[in-house]
Design a protein around this motif. Structure first.
Motif, PDB file in Angstrom:
ATOM      1  N   ILE A   5      15.502 123.671 122.000  1.00 20.79           N
ATOM      2  CA  ILE A   5      16.273 123.276 123.179  1.00 20.79           C
ATOM      3  C   ILE A   5      16.781 124.565 123.813  1.00 20.79           C
ATOM      4  CG2 ILE A   5      18.406 122.198 123.998  1.00 20.79           C
ATOM      5  CD1 ILE A   5      18.178 120.280 121.591  1.00 20.79           C
ATOM      6  N   VAL A   6      16.605 124.712 125.112  1.00 22.48           N
ATOM      7  CA  VAL A   6      17.142 125.862 125.837  1.00 22.48           C
ATOM      8  C   VAL A   6      17.935 125.324 127.025  1.00 22.48           C
ATOM      9  CG1 VAL A   6      16.637 127.984 127.092  1.00 22.48           C
ATOM     10  CG2 VAL A   6      15.205 127.320 125.139  1.00 22.48           C
ATOM     11  N   THR A  99      21.592 129.948 119.002  1.00 21.97           N
ATOM     12  CA  THR A  99      21.739 131.300 119.539  1.00 21.97           C
ATOM     13  C   THR A  99      22.374 131.205 120.916  1.00 21.97           C
ATOM     14  OG1 THR A  99      19.818 132.133 118.335  1.00 21.97           O
ATOM     15  CG2 THR A  99      20.516 133.398 120.256  1.00 21.97           C
ATOM     16  N   MET A 100      23.390 132.026 121.132  1.00 17.07           N
ATOM     17  CA  MET A 100      24.071 132.103 122.421  1.00 17.07           C
ATOM     18  C   MET A 100      23.874 133.496 122.988  1.00 17.07           C
ATOM     19  SD  MET A 100      25.390 129.099 122.831  1.00 17.07           S
ATOM     20  CE  MET A 100      26.064 129.560 124.407  1.00 17.07           C
ATOM     21  N   ARG A 101      23.485 133.580 124.271  1.00 18.53           N
ATOM     22  CA  ARG A 101      23.317 134.855 124.986  1.00 18.53           C
ATOM     23  C   ARG A 101      24.236 134.847 126.198  1.00 18.53           C
ATOM     24  NH1 ARG A 101      21.796 139.141 123.583  1.00 18.53           N
ATOM     25  NH2 ARG A 101      21.322 139.651 125.719  1.00 18.53           N
ATOM     26  N   PHE A 102      24.808 136.012 126.507  1.00 18.98           N
ATOM     27  CA  PHE A 102      25.705 136.175 127.637  1.00 18.98           C
ATOM     28  C   PHE A 102      25.206 137.383 128.424  1.00 18.98           C
ATOM     29  CE2 PHE A 102      27.845 134.152 124.152  1.00 18.98           C
ATOM     30  CZ  PHE A 102      28.520 133.096 124.731  1.00 18.98           C
ATOM     31  N   ASP A 103      24.424 137.144 129.470  1.00 19.20           N
ATOM     32  CA  ASP A 103      23.772 138.212 130.234  1.00 19.20           C
ATOM     33  C   ASP A 103      24.364 138.325 131.632  1.00 19.20           C
ATOM     34  OD1 ASP A 103      21.728 138.974 128.271  1.00 19.20           O
ATOM     35  OD2 ASP A 103      20.930 136.959 128.616  1.00 19.20           O
ATOM     36  N   SER A 116      17.280 125.812 117.802  1.00 19.63           N
ATOM     37  CA  SER A 116      15.951 125.765 117.196  1.00 19.63           C
ATOM     38  C   SER A 116      16.050 125.486 115.698  1.00 19.63           C
ATOM     39  CB  SER A 116      15.231 127.093 117.446  1.00 19.63           C
ATOM     40  OG  SER A 116      15.956 128.156 116.848  1.00 19.63           O
ATOM     41  N   GLY A 117      14.898 125.561 115.035  1.00 17.87           N
ATOM     42  CA  GLY A 117      14.866 125.357 113.583  1.00 17.87           C
ATOM     43  C   GLY A 117      14.858 123.913 113.157  1.00 17.87           C
ATOM     44  N   TRP A 118      14.266 123.079 113.973  1.00 21.50           N
ATOM     45  CA  TRP A 118      14.290 121.633 113.740  1.00 21.50           C
ATOM     46  C   TRP A 118      13.551 121.201 112.476  1.00 21.50           C
ATOM     47  CZ3 TRP A 118      17.984 119.522 116.321  1.00 21.50           C
ATOM     48  CH2 TRP A 118      18.382 120.090 117.529  1.00 21.50           C
ATOM     49  N   SER A 134      20.813 116.149 125.145  1.00 24.08           N
ATOM     50  CA  SER A 134      21.780 115.617 126.110  1.00 24.08           C
ATOM     51  C   SER A 134      23.203 116.055 125.764  1.00 24.08           C
ATOM     52  CB  SER A 134      21.691 114.097 126.195  1.00 24.08           C
ATOM     53  OG  SER A 134      21.998 113.510 124.948  1.00 24.08           O
ATOM     54  N   GLY A 135      23.501 116.180 124.493  1.00 22.35           N
ATOM     55  CA  GLY A 135      24.826 116.624 124.077  1.00 22.35           C
ATOM     56  C   GLY A 135      25.135 118.039 124.536  1.00 22.35           C
ATOM     57  N   TRP A 136      24.140 118.938 124.441  1.00 23.03           N
ATOM     58  CA  TRP A 136      24.364 120.315 124.888  1.00 23.03           C
ATOM     59  C   TRP A 136      24.549 120.397 126.396  1.00 23.03           C
ATOM     60  CZ3 TRP A 136      26.517 122.945 121.561  1.00 23.03           C
ATOM     61  CH2 TRP A 136      26.068 123.105 120.254  1.00 23.03           C
ATOM     62  N   ASP A 137      23.903 119.511 127.163  1.00 16.82           N
ATOM     63  CA  ASP A 137      24.144 119.481 128.611  1.00 16.82           C
ATOM     64  C   ASP A 137      25.631 119.278 128.877  1.00 16.82           C
ATOM     65  OD1 ASP A 137      21.497 119.822 129.484  1.00 16.82           O
ATOM     66  OD2 ASP A 137      21.095 117.657 129.442  1.00 16.82           O
ATOM     67  N   HIS A 138      26.207 118.311 128.209  1.00 15.51           N
ATOM     68  CA  HIS A 138      27.623 117.999 128.388  1.00 15.51           C
ATOM     69  C   HIS A 138      28.516 119.137 127.891  1.00 15.51           C
ATOM     70  CE1 HIS A 138      31.410 115.878 128.448  1.00 15.51           C
ATOM     71  NE2 HIS A 138      31.534 116.031 127.147  1.00 15.51           N
ATOM     72  N   VAL A 139      28.257 119.616 126.688  1.00 17.44           N
ATOM     73  CA  VAL A 139      29.104 120.651 126.092  1.00 17.44           C
ATOM     74  C   VAL A 139      29.062 121.945 126.903  1.00 17.44           C
ATOM     75  CG1 VAL A 139      29.376 122.144 124.058  1.00 17.44           C
ATOM     76  CG2 VAL A 139      29.029 119.683 123.762  1.00 17.44           C
ATOM     77  N   LEU A 140      27.867 122.386 127.272  1.00 17.50           N
ATOM     78  CA  LEU A 140      27.737 123.675 127.952  1.00 17.50           C
ATOM     79  C   LEU A 140      28.169 123.611 129.418  1.00 17.50           C
ATOM     80  CD1 LEU A 140      26.831 126.591 127.398  1.00 17.50           C
ATOM     81  CD2 LEU A 140      24.565 125.932 128.196  1.00 17.50           C
TER      82      LEU A 140
END
Length: 148
Positions: A5-6, A99-103, A116-118, A134-140
């Protein structure tokens, strides 16, 4: 193989500020009422913590004071990003990877979440991936970016 998921969101702050908000200030934006181990019991946790640095614990102090592991930091590069195992309330042998990236971006910071790592979830991988997508859409987007 189940695809990673990205998710991305751009926030109007520097990478250092975006990183700090995500990690040190997680209690100010994480939807603890819906996305926590305590929420499964209809309760609110006392605290959610991401300990900074390689090997740092990621955990919840549940409503009853019990500590519940969410994962462990496996890479820490402040303010660029971090990687951690992800298994909130579950056994480490079912851990996926987050993994979280802040660019830096023209209009602030591009925040990229990769989950990843499913394979660790075996036959549950596809269902769990769909749930998390769908959960990450809401959280992020709604919680993190919406409360920055």
């Amino acid at each position: 193989m189940t695809e990673a998921i990205v998710k991305t969101v751009t926030v109007p702050v520097t990478p250092a500020r975006a990183f700090t908000r995500f990690t040190n200030e997680i209690m100010g934006w994480w939807p603890i009422d819906k996305h926590s181990v305590s929420a499964g019991a209809g309760k609110i946790p006392q605290k959610v913590v991401i300990e900074p640095g390689l090997g740092g614990a990621v955990y919840e102090i549940k409503h009853d004071g019990e500590r519940c592991e969410w994962g462990q930091v496996t890479k820490w590069s402040e303010p660029d990003g971090f990687t951690m195992t992800w298994h909130p309330g579950q056994s480490m042998d079912t851990a996926t990877q987050l993994t979280m990236r802040f660019d830096a971006a023209t209009d602030g910071t591009l925040v990229t979440l990769t989950h990843s790592g499913w394979a660790a979830l075996a036959e549950r991988a596809a269902d769990m991936r769909a749930h998390y997508s769908s959960g990450w859409d809401h959280v992020l987007a709604d919680c993190y970016a919406g409360r920055l």
